[in-house]
Scaffold this active site. Structure first.
Site, PDB file in Angstrom:
ATOM      1  N   GLY A 226       2.679   3.725   1.408  1.00 29.85           N
ATOM      2  CA  GLY A 226       3.183   3.978   2.755  1.00 29.85           C
ATOM      3  C   GLY A 226       3.712   5.385   2.916  1.00 29.85           C
ATOM      4  O   GLY A 226       3.942   5.850   4.034  1.00 29.85           O
TER       5      GLY A 226
ATOM      6  N   GLY B 193       0.837  -1.201   0.000  1.00 30.37           N
ATOM      7  CA  GLY B 193       0.000   0.000   0.000  1.00 30.37           C
ATOM      8  C   GLY B 193       0.869   1.246   0.000  1.00 30.37           C
ATOM      9  O   GLY B 193       2.075   1.187   0.237  1.00 30.37           O
TER      10      GLY B 193
ATOM     11  N   ASP C 238       4.391  -4.922  -7.292  1.00 30.25           N
ATOM     12  CA  ASP C 238       3.749  -3.646  -6.917  1.00 30.25           C
ATOM     13  C   ASP C 238       4.336  -2.489  -7.711  1.00 30.25           C
ATOM     14  O   ASP C 238       3.779  -1.391  -7.705  1.00 30.25           O
ATOM     15  CB  ASP C 238       3.901  -3.382  -5.416  1.00 30.25           C
ATOM     16  N   ASN C 239       5.445  -2.731  -8.392  1.00 29.20           N
ATOM     17  CA  ASN C 239       6.060  -1.672  -9.196  1.00 29.20           C
ATOM     18  C   ASN C 239       5.823  -1.892 -10.685  1.00 29.20           C
ATOM     19  O   ASN C 239       6.560  -1.374 -11.519  1.00 29.20           O
ATOM     20  CB  ASN C 239       7.561  -1.593  -8.907  1.00 29.20           C
TER      21      ASN C 239
ATOM     22  N   ASP D  15       7.893   3.894 -10.489  1.00 31.72           N
ATOM     23  CA  ASP D  15       8.720   3.681  -9.297  1.00 31.72           C
ATOM     24  C   ASP D  15      10.205   3.649  -9.598  1.00 31.72           C
ATOM     25  O   ASP D  15      10.824   2.597  -9.712  1.00 31.72           O
ATOM     26  CB  ASP D  15       8.268   2.427  -8.528  1.00 31.72           C
TER      27      ASP D  15
ATOM     28  N   ARG E 202      -1.726  -1.270 -10.116  1.00 28.75           N
ATOM     29  CA  ARG E 202      -0.548  -2.120 -10.257  1.00 28.75           C
ATOM     30  C   ARG E 202      -0.956  -3.583 -10.355  1.00 28.75           C
ATOM     31  O   ARG E 202      -2.072  -3.929  -9.955  1.00 28.75           O
ATOM     32  CB  ARG E 202       0.335  -1.964  -8.997  1.00 28.75           C
TER      33      ARG E 202
ATOM     34  N   ARG F 267       3.903  13.311  -8.537  1.00 33.75           N
ATOM     35  CA  ARG F 267       4.014  12.360  -9.631  1.00 33.75           C
ATOM     36  C   ARG F 267       2.711  12.356 -10.424  1.00 33.75           C
ATOM     37  O   ARG F 267       1.627  12.405  -9.862  1.00 33.75           O
ATOM     38  CB  ARG F 267       4.290  10.982  -9.042  1.00 33.75           C
TER      39      ARG F 267
ATOM     40  N   ASP G 209       8.685   6.116   7.855  1.00 30.43           N
ATOM     41  CA  ASP G 209       8.327   7.462   8.340  1.00 30.43           C
ATOM     42  C   ASP G 209       7.406   8.202   7.373  1.00 30.43           C
ATOM     43  O   ASP G 209       7.001   9.328   7.627  1.00 30.43           O
ATOM     44  CB  ASP G 209       9.591   8.287   8.609  1.00 30.43           C
ATOM     45  N   GLY G 210       7.106   7.578   6.237  1.00 27.78           N
ATOM     46  CA  GLY G 210       6.202   8.227   5.285  1.00 27.78           C
ATOM     47  C   GLY G 210       6.864   9.337   4.481  1.00 27.78           C
ATOM     48  O   GLY G 210       6.205  10.017   3.686  1.00 27.78           O
TER      49      GLY G 210
HETATM   50  P1  AMP Z   1       9.088   1.093  -3.148  1.00 29.90           P
HETATM   51  O1  AMP Z   1      10.376   0.373  -2.899  1.00 29.90           O
HETATM   52  O2  AMP Z   1       9.231   2.575  -3.278  1.00 29.90           O
HETATM   53  O3  AMP Z   1       8.289   0.491  -4.233  1.00 29.90           O
HETATM   54  O4  AMP Z   1       8.246   0.906  -1.800  1.00 29.90           O
HETATM   55  C1  AMP Z   1       7.795  -0.344  -1.348  1.00 29.90           C
HETATM   56  C2  AMP Z   1       6.785  -0.149  -0.247  1.00 29.90           C
HETATM   57  O5  AMP Z   1       7.383   0.480   0.893  1.00 29.90           O
HETATM   58  C3  AMP Z   1       5.600   0.715  -0.621  1.00 29.90           C
HETATM   59  O6  AMP Z   1       4.476   0.195   0.024  1.00 29.90           O
HETATM   60  C4  AMP Z   1       5.996   2.069  -0.073  1.00 29.90           C
HETATM   61  O7  AMP Z   1       4.879   2.881   0.179  1.00 29.90           O
HETATM   62  C5  AMP Z   1       6.694   1.669   1.220  1.00 29.90           C
HETATM   63  N1  AMP Z   1       7.660   2.686   1.669  1.00 29.90           N
HETATM   64  C6  AMP Z   1       8.840   3.008   1.093  1.00 29.90           C
HETATM   65  N2  AMP Z   1       9.465   3.979   1.801  1.00 29.90           N
HETATM   66  C7  AMP Z   1       8.657   4.287   2.845  1.00 29.90           C
HETATM   67  C8  AMP Z   1       8.741   5.202   3.927  1.00 29.90           C
HETATM   68  N3  AMP Z   1       9.788   6.022   4.081  1.00 29.90           N
HETATM   69  N4  AMP Z   1       7.719   5.231   4.807  1.00 29.90           N
HETATM   70  C9  AMP Z   1       6.661   4.414   4.680  1.00 29.90           C
HETATM   71  N5  AMP Z   1       6.531   3.524   3.683  1.00 29.90           N
HETATM   72  C10 AMP Z   1       7.509   3.455   2.772  1.00 29.90           C
HETATM   73 MG    MG Z   2       6.684   0.873  -5.191  1.00 29.93          MG
END
Ligand code: AMP
Ligand code: MG
Length: 491
Positions: free
Chosen positions: A96, A94, A256-257, A266, A187, A180, A129-130
């Site tokens: 995040g 989801g 998911d990507n 992504d 996805r 973005r 940390d979002g």
């Molecule tokens: P990504 O590697 O960018 O595709 O991220 C994989 C998952 O990790 C996704 O669900 C993102 O929303 C979550 N995510 C990545 N970085 C963070 C972050 N700093 N805080 C919260 N969720 C994250």
């Molecule tokens: Mg992703």
């Protein structure tokens, strides 16, 4: 003037069709306001094409929206739910650290997602940390815009703002939010999520939504869910062939990507290959080479197989028949990808008609390129201009023999030398986002607040097929440092 009417002048024109899906698919979530938003970079031509006023987008209210401090009228901020296979392991994920503000309806009548990335915690943040750091958000901006200019379907970058807050990674880093723009953020993982945690009605609602939004031409088909599968396979075959043709390595092809729309999405540890080698991996965490350059087609099919699995209940009431239909559709992927790839490779060599030995002509060149560690982009660029530079490859007898064969091959088609040259020019980019150039731009921006290096790079990358003499410095290779380039996921 009220605040809202000022905001409206930016030109936001939202609809929120995703929010009308069953609630399972999202959590209503506002971005978390940040301390001191400041614009880093804005994409004025993209803004204009979206119906946004590039001027007002940059004023205080505009930047407040881009930072998540103000919600524009008509938006319905939400975090999307999805799952995914990460390096082969299935997990609930989801958004995040992102929220979808809504779908902007452009003056041309197109519908695009406007998403803030790095906008604070959501119910899907797990331990994160979002937030996002400035460097990686600028990196996504540069590479996604370069991909767009190369003619490769991709999400776009509208703006980056700094937050005035520090985020903790291995060191303290400046925080940032990227806006973005995407055809959608549906996805493969969204379907996996529906199949795993939703009812059949939820899955059907998602598939109907996707058909309506992305594939209206097959929406009325009798077997529309099978058509959905086929269309997604078709788009991914085309997309991944395009990546292969320019030497783009996504780096983290988790399910998911992988966007259902067929856009590249992504930009994490992605990078362009310099030296031609199918085993090339840049991502520090991809120790097994799962997402290596040469493995991208294999992983594409693996991911699409997960997509097909999720769709099975919609394909046929009888599971065996559903599986047979899915397998049949998936069997087309390699053939389609190969057709795109061979057509693209032939165009890179100026070949238009068909001959049986074309494949071996191409493969012989690639084998030599690998053997003599030739730069992928520059080899094709040199062939385009008929001026092989002093490289290990071009000095060999092997290459001389190949060159003779290639020239003889070009003689066996009716095209003039000029039109062959034109075809090659428009299929062999002069400039790609070379890793050292990207690093140099990021270093100037992040460490010194100097955006001029990045602006110049973006300008050059926006015309990859122009082959201008003043771009020559962007074609050259970095000084050999002995250290392989590494990209990191800790963004
Ligand atoms: P990504 O590697 O960018 O595709 O991220 C994989 C998952 O990790 C996704 O669900 C993102 O929303 C979550 N995510 C990545 N970085 C963070 C972050 N700093 N805080 C919260 N969720 C994250
Ligand atoms: Mg992703």
């Amino acid at each position: 003037m009220t605040e809202n009417s000022t905001i409206q002048k930016i030109g936001w024109n939202f609809d929120n069709s995703y929010s009308r899906l069953p609630e399972l698919f999202f959590s209503k979530q506002n971005p978390t306001p940040v301390q001191a938003p400041k614009l880093s970079i804005v994409n004025a031509p993209l803004a204009a094409s979206l119906g946004l006023n590039p001027e007002t987008l940059q004023d205080e209210n505009g930047v407040a929206v881009l930072a998540g401090n103000q919600i524009p009228e008509g938006a319905f901020p939400l975090a999307q739910a999805y799952a995914g296979h990460q390096f082969g392991h299935f997990t609930m994920l989801g958004d995040g650290r992102a929220v979808l503000l809504g779908e902007q309806i452009t003056p041309a009548g197109e519908r695009v997602d406007i998403q803030l990335k790095g906008s604070g915690r959501t119910p899907y943040s797990r331990r994160g940390d979002g937030r996002a750091a400035l460097g990686p958000m600028l990196r996504e901006y540069i590479i996604s815009e370069a991909m767009h200019a190369l003619g490769i379907p991709t999400t776009r970058s509208l703006a980056v703002v700094t937050t005035g807050e520090t985020i903790m990674r291995e060191t303290d880093l400046p925080g940032a939010v990227l806006t973005r723009v995407a055809a959608s953020h549906l996805r493969v993982g969204t379907f996996q999520f529906a199949a795993r945690w939703g009812t059949i009605e939820d899955l059907r609602a998602l598939a109907d939504y996707t058909l309506h939004r992305h594939f209206p031409e097959v929406d009325a088909d009798d077997s529309r869910y099978l058509s959905l599968l086929r269309e997604v396979i078709k788009r991914q075959a085309s997309l991944i062939a395009k990546w292969q043709l320019v030497g783009f390595i996504h780096g983290v092809m988790n399910t998911d990507n992988m966007a259902i729309s067929g856009e590249t999405i992504d930009y994490g540890p992605c990078a362009f290959m310099d030296t031609y080698d199918p085993a090339t991996v840049f991502s520090s965490i991809d120790v097994q080479g799962r997402y290596a350059y040469g493995n991208q087609p294999v992983i594409g099919l693996w991911n699409l197989t997960r997509f097909a699995e999720a769709l099975l209940p919609l394909l046929h009431d009888d599971e065996d028949q559903a599986v047979a239909l899915a397998e049949d559709a998936l069997a087309q992927f390699n053939k389609m990808l190969y057709r795109h790839w061979i057509t693209g490779m032939k165009a890179k060599l100026g070949i238009v008609n068909e001959e049986e030995q074309d494949e071996s002509l191409i493969k012989d060149l690639l084998t030599m390129m690998q053997k003599y560690r030739a730069d992928y982009t520059n080899t094709f660029r040199a062939l385009t201009f008929g001026k092989p530079e002093e490289t290990a490859l071009f000095g060999t007898d092997e290459f001389a023999q190949w060159h003779t064969n290639w020239q003889a091959r070009l003689e066996r088609q009716p095209e003039s030398k000029e039109s062959v040259h034109e075809l090659m020019r428009s299929n062999n980019p002069a400039v790609i986002p070379r890793n050292y150039r990207v690093e140099e731009a990021l270093d100037a921006a992040v460490e010194h607040g100097d955006y001029s290096v990045m602006e110049r790079l973006l300008d050059v990358l926006s015309r990859p097929f122009a082959h201008l003499p003043e771009h020559a410095a962007y074609c050259s290779l970095p000084d050999p440092s002995g250290l392989p380039y590494r990209t990191y996921c800790g963004t």
